[in-house]
Design a protein around this motif. Structure first.
Motif, PDB file in Angstrom:
ATOM      1  N   PRO A  82      -4.642  45.638  -7.128  1.00 13.37           N
ATOM      2  CA  PRO A  82      -5.413  44.402  -7.348  1.00 13.37           C
ATOM      3  C   PRO A  82      -5.521  44.015  -8.821  1.00 13.37           C
ATOM      4  CG  PRO A  82      -6.883  46.238  -6.844  1.00 13.37           C
ATOM      5  CD  PRO A  82      -5.493  46.734  -6.628  1.00 13.37           C
ATOM      6  N   GLN A  83      -5.354  44.985  -9.741  1.00 12.81           N
ATOM      7  CA  GLN A  83      -5.491  44.690 -11.161  1.00 12.81           C
ATOM      8  C   GLN A  83      -4.207  44.117 -11.763  1.00 12.81           C
ATOM      9  OE1 GLN A  83      -4.915  47.537  -9.648  1.00 12.81           O
ATOM     10  NE2 GLN A  83      -4.964  49.297 -11.043  1.00 12.81           N
ATOM     11  N   TYR A  84      -3.153  44.026 -10.969  1.00 11.23           N
ATOM     12  CA  TYR A  84      -1.876  43.486 -11.439  1.00 11.23           C
ATOM     13  C   TYR A  84      -1.776  41.996 -11.083  1.00 11.23           C
ATOM     14  CZ  TYR A  84       0.128  48.077 -12.512  1.00 11.23           C
ATOM     15  OH  TYR A  84       0.406  49.294 -13.066  1.00 11.23           O
ATOM     16  N   PRO A  85      -1.355  41.145 -12.031  1.00  8.42           N
ATOM     17  CA  PRO A  85      -1.166  39.730 -11.680  1.00  8.42           C
ATOM     18  C   PRO A  85      -0.011  39.559 -10.696  1.00  8.42           C
ATOM     19  CG  PRO A  85      -0.336  40.165 -13.896  1.00  8.42           C
ATOM     20  CD  PRO A  85      -1.039  41.421 -13.445  1.00  8.42           C
ATOM     21  N   ALA A  86      -0.109  38.516  -9.879  1.00  7.72           N
ATOM     22  CA  ALA A  86       0.914  38.268  -8.863  1.00  7.72           C
ATOM     23  C   ALA A  86       2.295  38.102  -9.486  1.00  7.72           C
ATOM     24  CB  ALA A  86       0.547  37.032  -8.047  1.00  7.72           C
ATOM     25  N   ALA A  87       2.360  37.518 -10.686  1.00  7.02           N
ATOM     26  CA  ALA A  87       3.665  37.312 -11.340  1.00  7.02           C
ATOM     27  C   ALA A  87       4.350  38.639 -11.619  1.00  7.02           C
ATOM     28  CB  ALA A  87       3.483  36.518 -12.633  1.00  7.02           C
ATOM     29  N   LEU A  88       3.590  39.652 -12.063  1.00  9.62           N
ATOM     30  CA  LEU A  88       4.196  40.956 -12.343  1.00  9.62           C
ATOM     31  C   LEU A  88       4.623  41.644 -11.048  1.00  9.62           C
ATOM     32  CD1 LEU A  88       5.021  43.077 -14.358  1.00  9.62           C
ATOM     33  CD2 LEU A  88       2.674  43.953 -14.379  1.00  9.62           C
ATOM     34  N   LEU A  89       3.853  41.472  -9.987  1.00  6.14           N
ATOM     35  CA  LEU A  89       4.248  42.043  -8.695  1.00  6.14           C
ATOM     36  C   LEU A  89       5.549  41.412  -8.202  1.00  6.14           C
ATOM     37  CD1 LEU A  89       0.809  42.191  -6.837  1.00  6.14           C
ATOM     38  CD2 LEU A  89       2.041  44.068  -7.942  1.00  6.14           C
ATOM     39  N   SER A  90       5.689  40.092  -8.379  1.00  8.27           N
ATOM     40  CA  SER A  90       6.893  39.406  -7.907  1.00  8.27           C
ATOM     41  C   SER A  90       8.124  39.832  -8.700  1.00  8.27           C
ATOM     42  CB  SER A  90       6.697  37.889  -8.005  1.00  8.27           C
ATOM     43  OG  SER A  90       7.837  37.201  -7.516  1.00  8.27           O
ATOM     44  N   VAL A  91       8.028  39.815 -10.041  1.00  6.52           N
ATOM     45  CA  VAL A  91       9.213  40.192 -10.828  1.00  6.52           C
ATOM     46  C   VAL A  91       9.495  41.688 -10.682  1.00  6.52           C
ATOM     47  CG1 VAL A  91       8.945  38.287 -12.450  1.00  6.52           C
ATOM     48  CG2 VAL A  91       7.913  40.500 -12.994  1.00  6.52           C
ATOM     49  N   GLY A  92       8.449  42.508 -10.523  1.00  2.00           N
ATOM     50  CA  GLY A  92       8.667  43.937 -10.332  1.00  2.00           C
ATOM     51  C   GLY A  92       9.396  44.235  -9.040  1.00  2.00           C
ATOM     52  N   ARG A  93       8.971  43.567  -7.961  1.00  2.00           N
ATOM     53  CA  ARG A  93       9.641  43.781  -6.669  1.00  2.00           C
ATOM     54  C   ARG A  93      11.113  43.410  -6.757  1.00  2.00           C
ATOM     55  NH1 ARG A  93       8.708  40.429  -0.967  1.00  2.00           N
ATOM     56  NH2 ARG A  93      10.521  41.330   0.079  1.00  2.00           N
ATOM     57  N   TYR A  94      11.406  42.274  -7.368  1.00  2.00           N
ATOM     58  CA  TYR A  94      12.795  41.799  -7.349  1.00  2.00           C
ATOM     59  C   TYR A  94      13.645  42.382  -8.466  1.00  2.00           C
ATOM     60  CZ  TYR A  94      11.615  39.139  -3.342  1.00  2.00           C
ATOM     61  OH  TYR A  94      11.230  38.807  -2.064  1.00  2.00           O
ATOM     62  N   LEU A  95      13.032  42.946  -9.500  1.00  2.00           N
ATOM     63  CA  LEU A  95      13.807  43.785 -10.416  1.00  2.00           C
ATOM     64  C   LEU A  95      14.331  45.005  -9.660  1.00  2.00           C
ATOM     65  CD1 LEU A  95      11.808  43.796 -13.785  1.00  2.00           C
ATOM     66  CD2 LEU A  95      14.230  43.233 -13.504  1.00  2.00           C
ATOM     67  N   ALA A  96      13.437  45.610  -8.856  1.00  2.00           N
ATOM     68  CA  ALA A  96      13.856  46.779  -8.074  1.00  2.00           C
ATOM     69  C   ALA A  96      14.943  46.397  -7.074  1.00  2.00           C
ATOM     70  CB  ALA A  96      12.645  47.374  -7.348  1.00  2.00           C
ATOM     71  N   PHE A  97      14.759  45.275  -6.379  1.00  2.00           N
ATOM     72  CA  PHE A  97      15.748  44.854  -5.390  1.00  2.00           C
ATOM     73  C   PHE A  97      17.073  44.487  -6.049  1.00  2.00           C
ATOM     74  CE2 PHE A  97      17.430  41.245  -2.709  1.00  2.00           C
ATOM     75  CZ  PHE A  97      18.046  42.071  -1.797  1.00  2.00           C
ATOM     76  N   GLY A  98      17.013  43.819  -7.208  1.00  2.00           N
ATOM     77  CA  GLY A  98      18.235  43.452  -7.909  1.00  2.00           C
ATOM     78  C   GLY A  98      19.038  44.665  -8.328  1.00  2.00           C
ATOM     79  N   LEU A  99      18.341  45.713  -8.779  1.00  2.92           N
ATOM     80  CA  LEU A  99      19.034  46.947  -9.155  1.00  2.92           C
ATOM     81  C   LEU A  99      19.657  47.626  -7.938  1.00  2.92           C
ATOM     82  CD1 LEU A  99      16.454  48.348 -11.737  1.00  2.92           C
ATOM     83  CD2 LEU A  99      18.727  47.394 -12.227  1.00  2.92           C
ATOM     84  N   ILE A 100      18.944  47.561  -6.804  1.00  4.16           N
ATOM     85  CA  ILE A 100      19.498  48.131  -5.563  1.00  4.16           C
ATOM     86  C   ILE A 100      20.729  47.346  -5.117  1.00  4.16           C
ATOM     87  CG2 ILE A 100      18.998  48.440  -3.089  1.00  4.16           C
ATOM     88  CD1 ILE A 100      16.081  49.056  -3.968  1.00  4.16           C
ATOM     89  N   ALA A 101      20.746  46.026  -5.410  1.00  8.95           N
ATOM     90  CA  ALA A 101      21.860  45.183  -4.973  1.00  8.95           C
ATOM     91  C   ALA A 101      23.138  45.422  -5.768  1.00  8.95           C
ATOM     92  CB  ALA A 101      21.465  43.698  -5.080  1.00  8.95           C
ATOM     93  N   LEU A 102      23.035  46.014  -6.959  1.00  9.20           N
ATOM     94  CA  LEU A 102      24.223  46.186  -7.790  1.00  9.20           C
ATOM     95  C   LEU A 102      25.292  47.070  -7.133  1.00  9.20           C
ATOM     96  CD1 LEU A 102      22.725  46.426 -11.393  1.00  9.20           C
ATOM     97  CD2 LEU A 102      23.920  44.505 -10.318  1.00  9.20           C
ATOM     98  N   PRO A 103      24.953  48.250  -6.603  1.00  9.27           N
ATOM     99  CA  PRO A 103      26.004  49.018  -5.906  1.00  9.27           C
ATOM    100  C   PRO A 103      26.526  48.309  -4.663  1.00  9.27           C
ATOM    101  CG  PRO A 103      23.852  50.090  -5.684  1.00  9.27           C
ATOM    102  CD  PRO A 103      23.707  49.019  -6.710  1.00  9.27           C
ATOM    103  N   LEU A 104      25.668  47.523  -4.007  1.00  7.06           N
ATOM    104  CA  LEU A 104      26.144  46.747  -2.861  1.00  7.06           C
ATOM    105  C   LEU A 104      27.150  45.696  -3.317  1.00  7.06           C
ATOM    106  CD1 LEU A 104      22.736  46.193  -0.994  1.00  7.06           C
ATOM    107  CD2 LEU A 104      24.456  47.941  -0.555  1.00  7.06           C
ATOM    108  N   ALA A 105      26.903  45.125  -4.494  1.00  6.03           N
ATOM    109  CA  ALA A 105      27.834  44.130  -5.035  1.00  6.03           C
ATOM    110  C   ALA A 105      29.198  44.757  -5.317  1.00  6.03           C
ATOM    111  CB  ALA A 105      27.253  43.522  -6.304  1.00  6.03           C
ATOM    112  N   TRP A 106      29.195  46.006  -5.769  1.00  7.69           N
ATOM    113  CA  TRP A 106      30.475  46.689  -6.014  1.00  7.69           C
ATOM    114  C   TRP A 106      31.231  46.871  -4.697  1.00  7.69           C
ATOM    115  CZ3 TRP A 106      33.868  47.732  -9.557  1.00  7.69           C
ATOM    116  CH2 TRP A 106      34.810  48.735  -9.349  1.00  7.69           C
ATOM    117  N   ILE A 107      30.511  47.220  -3.640  1.00  8.58           N
ATOM    118  CA  ILE A 107      31.142  47.381  -2.327  1.00  8.58           C
ATOM    119  C   ILE A 107      31.707  46.056  -1.830  1.00  8.58           C
ATOM    120  CG2 ILE A 107      30.681  47.949   0.103  1.00  8.58           C
ATOM    121  CD1 ILE A 107      28.531  49.912  -0.953  1.00  8.58           C
TER     122      ILE A 107
END
Length: 330
Positions: free
Chosen positions: A32-57
């Protein structure tokens, strides 16, 4: 005809997807102490990094995409991922878990109504008279949960009622904004897939994941600049509880953004479209269960009745089939 084994396995995959997608609704409550903007960019930074090996495939498929395709993937990632979750996280932090979850739970019906209004000539039109009972059930269900949440807000000790009601109303409006984002996203995404029937849906999903990463990086840089210039006091890069934040973002990026979608695609391949659409309610039920578990209480009778009406209304609405439009006279 779909076999019983396919229906059983497809339902289990849909249930697994709903359980994992429900996690995105509890992250704002756990942080609750985290702003929504940081939660959004944090979630999709993680997802974007996960997508990189998928992009190689999927690199051979991604090479076939044009500049216009990448621009479309950028728009879809911005609205359907970052802006949607920004609105949703902010809504949950202001209005609590149950009401925004109920509003998001109307998405299958909202998408069906909007797509049929927009594409009635191609897909047929939903008959309004047959939709009215289900829309009434949904509205009544949301009203009941809203009533229960307002009563809890008024009786909560140590809460400024006036300020609390303003925050609650803003949370409801933000949830409606999230619905608008995720109504636009699947309709626009389906347009691209229909126009490029020869392209791989998996490759297209990977392309959106890849485009999410630079958007999330840009969002994080903008948030850091704002925090520095406005003296926001936020302890970047990972906030006041870094270990919990990083683990939760990685879990959501892996399970909700990637594995949940993978399970849903498996379910969609095994189930009739009408049945798969109804099983999206698993996400709503999982998110509500998580929200009340975090509160440490069972939902009251009014809330349970509202949830039942919402689920019944969504299932009823998705059973209504579009009717072809009459040909215009020459």
């Amino acid at each position: 005809m779909t076999s019983r084994a396919a229906i059983a396995s497809g339902t289990l995959f849909a249930l697994a997807a709903g359980v994992m997608w429900g996690l995105v609704f509890v992250a704002p409550l756990m942080l609750p102490q985290y702003p929504a903007a940081l939660l959004s960019v944090g979630r999709y930074l993680a997802f974007g990094l996960i997508a990189l090996p998928l992009a190689w495939i999927d690199r051979a498929t991604l090479r076939t995409l044009t500049r216009a395709d990448w621009l479309e993937a950028l728009k879809l990632s911005l609205v359907g991922n970052l802006v949607y979750y920004l609105f949703l996280a902010a809504a949950i932090q202001r209005a609590g878990g149950p009401l925004p979850t109920m509003i998001i739970g109307t998405l299958p019906v909202v998408i069906a109504v909007c797509s049929n209004l927009r594409d009635a000539r191609r897909d047929g039109r939903l008959p309004w008279l047959r939709l009215m009972p289900s829309l009434a059930l949904i509205a009544f269900g949301i009203a009941l949960v809203n009533h229960a949440e307002l009563e809890q807000l008024r009786t909560s000790p140590g809460v400024d009622a006036g300020r609390g009601l303003d925050e609650y109303a803003l949370g409801a409006l933000l949830a409606i904004g999230a619905v608008a984002c995720w109504t636009w996203y699947p309709i626009r995404n389906a347009d691209w897939l229909r126009a490029h029937a020869d392209r791989s849906p998996r490759g297209w999903a990977t392309a959106q994941g890849v485009m999410t990463l630079p958007l999330a990086v840009a969002g994080f840089i903008a948030l850091a600049l704002w925090n520095a210039l406005a003296d926001g006091g936020l302890a970047l890069p990972f906030g006041p509880t870094p270990q919990r934040f990083v683990l939760l973002m990685l879990a959501i990026g892996l399970f909700a953004s990637w594995l949940g979608t993978l399970c849903w695609n498996e379910a969609s391949q095994r189930l009739p479209t009408t049945l798969a659409g109804q099983l999206i309610v698993f996400e709503t039920l999982a998110a509500l269960a998580y929200a009340f578990a975090l509160r440490g209480q069972m939902p009251g009778a009014t809330t349970l009745a509202g949830i039942a009406l919402l689920v019944g209304g969504v299932i009823w609405a998705l059973r209504v089939r579009p009717e072809p439009l009459a040909e215009a006279p020459h």
